[in-house]
Write an enzyme that holds these catalytic residues in place. Sequence first.
Site, PDB file in Angstrom:
ATOM      1  CB  CYS A  43      29.568 -40.983 -30.404  1.00 32.56           C
ATOM      2  SG  CYS A  43      30.733 -41.935 -31.381  1.00 32.56           S
ATOM      3  CB  CYS A  48      33.198 -40.609 -32.890  1.00 34.74           C
ATOM      4  SG  CYS A  48      32.512 -40.590 -31.254  1.00 34.74           S
ATOM      5  CE  LYS A  51      36.791 -37.948 -35.259  1.00 31.62           C
ATOM      6  NZ  LYS A  51      36.931 -37.735 -33.828  1.00 31.62           N
ATOM      7  CE1 TYR A 179      41.367 -37.642 -28.019  1.00 32.76           C
ATOM      8  CE2 TYR A 179      41.303 -36.235 -26.075  1.00 32.76           C
ATOM      9  CZ  TYR A 179      41.555 -37.466 -26.659  1.00 32.76           C
ATOM     10  OH  TYR A 179      41.996 -38.503 -25.892  1.00 32.76           O
ATOM     11  CD  GLU A 183      39.663 -35.749 -33.462  1.00 35.43           C
ATOM     12  OE1 GLU A 183      40.138 -36.807 -33.030  1.00 35.43           O
ATOM     13  OE2 GLU A 183      38.448 -35.470 -33.379  1.00 35.43           O
ATOM     14  CG  HIS A 437      59.982 -55.952 -43.809  1.00 28.82           C
ATOM     15  ND1 HIS A 437      60.422 -54.758 -43.257  1.00 28.82           N
ATOM     16  CD2 HIS A 437      60.580 -56.066 -45.030  1.00 28.82           C
ATOM     17  CE1 HIS A 437      61.260 -54.187 -44.113  1.00 28.82           C
ATOM     18  NE2 HIS A 437      61.378 -54.953 -45.183  1.00 28.82           N
ATOM     19  CD  GLU A 442      59.262 -53.633 -40.444  1.00 35.51           C
ATOM     20  OE1 GLU A 442      60.018 -54.592 -40.289  1.00 35.51           O
ATOM     21  OE2 GLU A 442      58.945 -53.199 -41.561  1.00 35.51           O
TER      22      GLU A 442
END
Length: 462
Positions: A43, A48, A51, A179, A183, A437, A442
């Site tokens: 990772c 991760c 990346k 993935y 990616e 908002h 939302e």
Amino acid sequence: MAEHDVDFFVIGGGSGGVRAARIAANHGARVALAESYRLGGTCVIRGCVPKKLYVYASRFADDFADAAGFGWEVGAARFSWPKLVAGKEAEVSRLSDIYRANLVKAGVTIHANRATVLGPNRIGLDTGAEVSARHILVATGSHPVFHPDIPGIDLAISSNEIFDLPAFPKRLLAIGSGYIALEFASAFVRLGSAVTVVYRGDAVLRGFDHDMQAGLSEALGHAGIDLRPRTSPTRIERVDGGLRVHLDDGTTVEVDQVLAATGRVPLTAGLGLEAAGVQLDASGAIRVDRFSTTSVPSIHAVGDVTDRINLTPVAIREGHLLADTLFGGRDRATDHANVASAVFTTPEVGTVGLTEADARERFDVVDVYKAAFRPMKATLSGRAEKTVMKILVDGITDRVLGVHILGHEAGEVIQAVAIAVHMGATKAQFDATMAVHPTAAEELVTMRTRTARHTRGVAEAA
Ligand code: NDP
């Protein structure tokens, strides 16, 4: 004198191993950890973290292009691959050093060696030294596999190599649509590569909700990625100036690099596990119970090497709870339900809970709420971008079974939504929550109209 040299010997200095070692030491255990490469694991070193840095780098391309619609005049932008690689390297080194410092601070002895299991309580180091341990943790992770088995597949690279390529690949072909393939495809097309993705299935991201698959394919196409579904490479050969990939539809693609992103397998070979009596499954993954203990009571395993849910935060949790169980006086099993995850393409996919297909298989009545809209920023920028949000609800109890988001920062949004889903929130509770908002998220609390209700075996419109 103590019966063993240490209370806990951890093999592997990645996310799961480091967390387990640190927590065990904090509980007062005498802990040693062996890592023959850099501390931090996949990772931090080649997963991760780097990346995500490359994903950030890639998104400036969109920002430069979008700026004009908001009144900016941006001059010609130039990208430097060596500068990005160097920046990444500095950050990865900084994090790896922090891992080391935290282990040292906790009192963990670090061996920069390969370790093997010699028996239920015995570890061998490649120096020839042996260490006895009351408990052993195997946290060796996984490594990439190269598929399909075709002539020239050895010319392909994996995600291990792509971060540090000496030259930026102006043309890139990725095999696979999971993935990693997507990616990197999404990041590299924005950094300036011509990207082709070949995959054997009909849809990208096997196992994801079908609306996420369809929406992401469309977005990747808009970004200029050449998606080739139902296609497999048959041969890769070296040609002048690059590689030629032959595909089973009779076409060829010439590229600078081929990225094989066709899955990862547990790293268990050569560790001495089977001789020590540790049971593995057919894929080589270590079988563990819900406390991460193997068939040998003193040997434990966490993370990718157990092939449960192969995500960093899951490995960290498994490691932490194992250390609590062994040395903290509390039996703590890892809960693998409702684990959220994100695919860091642009746009991102964020997901928690069941897909529509899974929900319909497991529940008698499933209500679907779905919204697809153009995000506000895309109005002035003129970008063809669509955000898709989907909520799946148990039609009998009103409990939210799954939430899926395709859109800007979907990873950030799904992390917060995962709390509600994990707590067992109902759709009525989502609806009772006031909206923020103007945001895209939302929609998650304002979707009132059911898109479809599926009663087991029967599909009816809302
Ligand atoms: P995935 O399992 O996600 O995808 C593998 C891809 O390779 C699929 O498209 C699969 O096709 C294809 N494939 C497998 N075998 C063959 C074959 N024999 N011939 C052709 N194609 C094949 O693996 P990745 O390598 O993308 O990632 C590995 C793991 O790393 C992930 O499962 C995930 O756990 C983790 N990861 C997580 C990330 C995140 O959380 N953002 C980022 C990167 C990795 P098919 O679908 O048809 O089987």
